[in-house]
Scaffold this motif. Structure first.
Motif, PDB file in Angstrom:
ATOM      1  N   ILE A  16     -32.312  41.488  27.720  1.00  0.00           N
ATOM      2  CA  ILE A  16     -31.698  42.578  26.994  1.00  0.00           C
ATOM      3  C   ILE A  16     -30.306  42.244  26.454  1.00  0.00           C
ATOM      4  N   MET A  17     -29.470  41.712  27.152  1.00  0.00           N
ATOM      5  CA  MET A  17     -28.099  41.336  26.836  1.00  0.00           C
ATOM      6  C   MET A  17     -28.083  40.507  25.659  1.00  0.00           C
ATOM      7  N   LYS A  18     -28.965  39.471  25.876  1.00  0.00           N
ATOM      8  CA  LYS A  18     -29.103  38.467  24.894  1.00  0.00           C
ATOM      9  C   LYS A  18     -29.392  39.046  23.597  1.00  0.00           C
ATOM     10  N   VAL A  19     -30.339  39.980  23.540  1.00  0.00           N
ATOM     11  CA  VAL A  19     -30.782  40.714  22.034  1.00  0.00           C
ATOM     12  C   VAL A  19     -29.636  41.453  21.599  1.00  0.00           C
ATOM     13  N   LEU A  20     -28.793  41.977  22.485  1.00  0.00           N
ATOM     14  CA  LEU A  20     -27.516  42.786  21.950  1.00  0.00           C
ATOM     15  C   LEU A  20     -26.484  41.684  21.466  1.00  0.00           C
ATOM     16  N   TRP A  21     -26.160  40.677  22.159  1.00  0.00           N
ATOM     17  CA  TRP A  21     -25.265  39.699  21.657  1.00  0.00           C
ATOM     18  C   TRP A  21     -25.760  39.006  20.449  1.00  0.00           C
ATOM     19  N   THR A  22     -26.760  38.964  20.272  1.00  0.00           N
ATOM     20  CA  THR A  22     -27.338  38.008  19.049  1.00  0.00           C
ATOM     21  C   THR A  22     -27.268  39.023  17.860  1.00  0.00           C
ATOM     22  N   ARG A  23     -27.790  40.295  17.950  1.00  0.00           N
ATOM     23  CA  ARG A  23     -28.016  41.432  16.852  1.00  0.00           C
ATOM     24  C   ARG A  23     -26.843  42.360  16.801  1.00  0.00           C
ATOM     25  N   GLY A  24     -25.892  42.224  17.619  1.00  0.00           N
ATOM     26  CA  GLY A  24     -24.762  43.029  17.665  1.00  0.00           C
ATOM     27  C   GLY A  24     -24.897  44.581  18.268  1.00  0.00           C
ATOM     28  N   GLU A  25     -26.078  45.037  17.714  1.00  0.00           N
ATOM     29  CA  GLU A  25     -26.490  46.408  18.237  1.00  0.00           C
ATOM     30  C   GLU A  25     -27.929  46.603  18.228  1.00  0.00           C
ATOM     31  N   MET A  49     -33.958  50.777  31.546  1.00  0.00           N
ATOM     32  CA  MET A  49     -32.936  49.542  32.027  1.00  0.00           C
ATOM     33  C   MET A  49     -31.715  49.665  31.037  1.00  0.00           C
ATOM     34  N   LEU A  50     -31.798  50.157  29.894  1.00  0.00           N
ATOM     35  CA  LEU A  50     -30.491  50.392  29.128  1.00  0.00           C
ATOM     36  C   LEU A  50     -29.535  51.340  29.735  1.00  0.00           C
ATOM     37  N   ARG A  51     -30.379  52.484  29.908  1.00  0.00           N
ATOM     38  CA  ARG A  51     -29.382  53.571  30.532  1.00  0.00           C
ATOM     39  C   ARG A  51     -28.731  53.056  31.918  1.00  0.00           C
ATOM     40  N   LYS A  52     -29.461  52.460  32.708  1.00  0.00           N
ATOM     41  CA  LYS A  52     -29.060  51.807  33.999  1.00  0.00           C
ATOM     42  C   LYS A  52     -27.749  50.763  33.594  1.00  0.00           C
ATOM     43  N   MET A  53     -27.954  50.053  32.634  1.00  0.00           N
ATOM     44  CA  MET A  53     -27.063  48.962  32.186  1.00  0.00           C
ATOM     45  C   MET A  53     -25.622  49.666  31.724  1.00  0.00           C
ATOM     46  N   GLU A  54     -25.697  50.933  30.960  1.00  0.00           N
ATOM     47  CA  GLU A  54     -24.697  51.463  30.422  1.00  0.00           C
ATOM     48  C   GLU A  54     -24.052  52.316  31.656  1.00  0.00           C
ATOM     49  N   ALA A  55     -24.755  52.789  32.559  1.00  0.00           N
ATOM     50  CA  ALA A  55     -24.068  53.369  33.932  1.00  0.00           C
ATOM     51  C   ALA A  55     -23.253  52.369  34.419  1.00  0.00           C
ATOM     52  N   ARG A  56     -23.701  51.098  34.568  1.00  0.00           N
ATOM     53  CA  ARG A  56     -22.877  49.963  35.084  1.00  0.00           C
ATOM     54  C   ARG A  56     -21.485  49.376  34.327  1.00  0.00           C
ATOM     55  N   GLY A  57     -21.605  49.791  32.935  1.00  0.00           N
ATOM     56  CA  GLY A  57     -20.751  49.417  31.948  1.00  0.00           C
ATOM     57  C   GLY A  57     -20.894  48.374  31.304  1.00  0.00           C
ATOM     58  N   VAL A  59     -23.397  48.142  28.794  1.00  0.00           N
ATOM     59  CA  VAL A  59     -23.666  48.112  27.409  1.00  0.00           C
ATOM     60  C   VAL A  59     -23.000  49.776  27.134  1.00  0.00           C
ATOM     61  N   GLY A  60     -22.872  50.083  25.733  1.00  0.00           N
ATOM     62  CA  GLY A  60     -22.568  51.327  25.379  1.00  0.00           C
ATOM     63  C   GLY A  60     -23.279  51.779  24.389  1.00  0.00           C
ATOM     64  N   HIS A  61     -23.290  52.977  23.963  1.00  0.00           N
ATOM     65  CA  HIS A  61     -24.290  53.675  22.751  1.00  0.00           C
ATOM     66  C   HIS A  61     -23.344  54.195  21.864  1.00  0.00           C
ATOM     67  N   ARG A  62     -24.170  54.306  20.678  1.00  0.00           N
ATOM     68  CA  ARG A  62     -23.623  55.468  19.602  1.00  0.00           C
ATOM     69  C   ARG A  62     -25.006  56.125  19.248  1.00  0.00           C
ATOM     70  N   THR A  63     -24.944  57.299  18.543  1.00  0.00           N
ATOM     71  CA  THR A  63     -26.147  57.994  18.078  1.00  0.00           C
ATOM     72  C   THR A  63     -26.218  57.900  16.478  1.00  0.00           C
ATOM     73  N   ASP A  64     -27.384  57.520  16.193  1.00  0.00           N
ATOM     74  CA  ASP A  64     -27.802  57.541  14.777  1.00  0.00           C
ATOM     75  C   ASP A  64     -28.923  58.575  14.669  1.00  0.00           C
ATOM     76  N   GLY A  65     -28.553  59.767  14.263  1.00  0.00           N
ATOM     77  CA  GLY A  65     -29.481  60.885  14.340  1.00  0.00           C
ATOM     78  C   GLY A  65     -30.061  61.228  15.708  1.00  0.00           C
ATOM     79  N   ARG A  66     -31.340  61.071  16.245  1.00  0.00           N
ATOM     80  CA  ARG A  66     -31.786  61.087  17.291  1.00  0.00           C
ATOM     81  C   ARG A  66     -32.037  59.671  18.201  1.00  0.00           C
ATOM     82  N   THR A  67     -31.478  58.858  17.682  1.00  0.00           N
ATOM     83  CA  THR A  67     -31.716  57.407  18.216  1.00  0.00           C
ATOM     84  C   THR A  67     -30.336  56.878  18.758  1.00  0.00           C
ATOM     85  N   PHE A  68     -30.417  56.467  20.130  1.00  0.00           N
ATOM     86  CA  PHE A  68     -29.456  55.796  20.652  1.00  0.00           C
ATOM     87  C   PHE A  68     -29.427  54.398  20.054  1.00  0.00           C
ATOM     88  N   ILE A  69     -28.200  53.878  19.633  1.00  0.00           N
ATOM     89  CA  ILE A  69     -28.057  52.316  19.194  1.00  0.00           C
ATOM     90  C   ILE A  69     -26.940  51.915  20.369  1.00  0.00           C
TER      91      ILE A  69
END
Length: 128
Positions: A16-25, A49-57, A59-69
């Motif tokens: 998952i982290m590799k996807v985020l590092w490659t894509r940015g978000e 898994m993304l929610r758990k990873m966010e709790a560990r610091g 990843v972070g997220h922003r909202t775009d409508g009803r979607t977490f990015i």
């Protein structure tokens, strides 16, 4: 001086982290699609898994409508350094020489890679 935290990730977390590092978000759906929709990685598994990873610091997220990015909150070098130090400490009692010896004996190493390793050692000697 305080050492930065060591990040140890499981296989799915690292993918998952590799996807985020490659894509940015990316959204959960984009991460899921990028991982190839393997049966063992259900959409809900990625979301959890993304929610758990966010709790560990991690990843972070922003909202775009009803979607977490989601976006990585730690740099790739921090994770790779932390995971390498973990392996070095746990398996080789902190001995870089033992780690390198193991890697050189356990895998085929091309002449080009050996030359790169020799350059790294020479550069390190100069810096010491």
């Amino acid at each position: 001086m305080r050492r930065p935290p060591l990040h140890r990730l499981g296989d799915l977390q690292l993918q998952i982290m590799k996807v985020l590092w490659t894509r940015g978000e990316a959204s959960v759906a984009e991460v899921h699609n990028t991982l190839g929709r393997e049966p063992r990685f259900a959409y809900t598994t990625i979301a959890t898994m993304l929610r758990k990873m966010e709790a560990r610091g991690l990843v972070g997220h922003r909202t775009d409508g009803r979607t977490f990015i989601y976006a990585a909150a730690v740099e790739e070098v921090q994770v790779s350094r932390g995971m390498a130090e973990h392996v070095l400490d746990r398996l080789f009692a902190g001995s870089v020489a033992d780690l390198v010896s193991h890697l050189l004996s356990a895998r085929e190493v091309s002449r080009e890679e050996l030359a790169r390793i020799e350059r790294f050692v020479a550069e390190r000697r100069k810096a010491s």
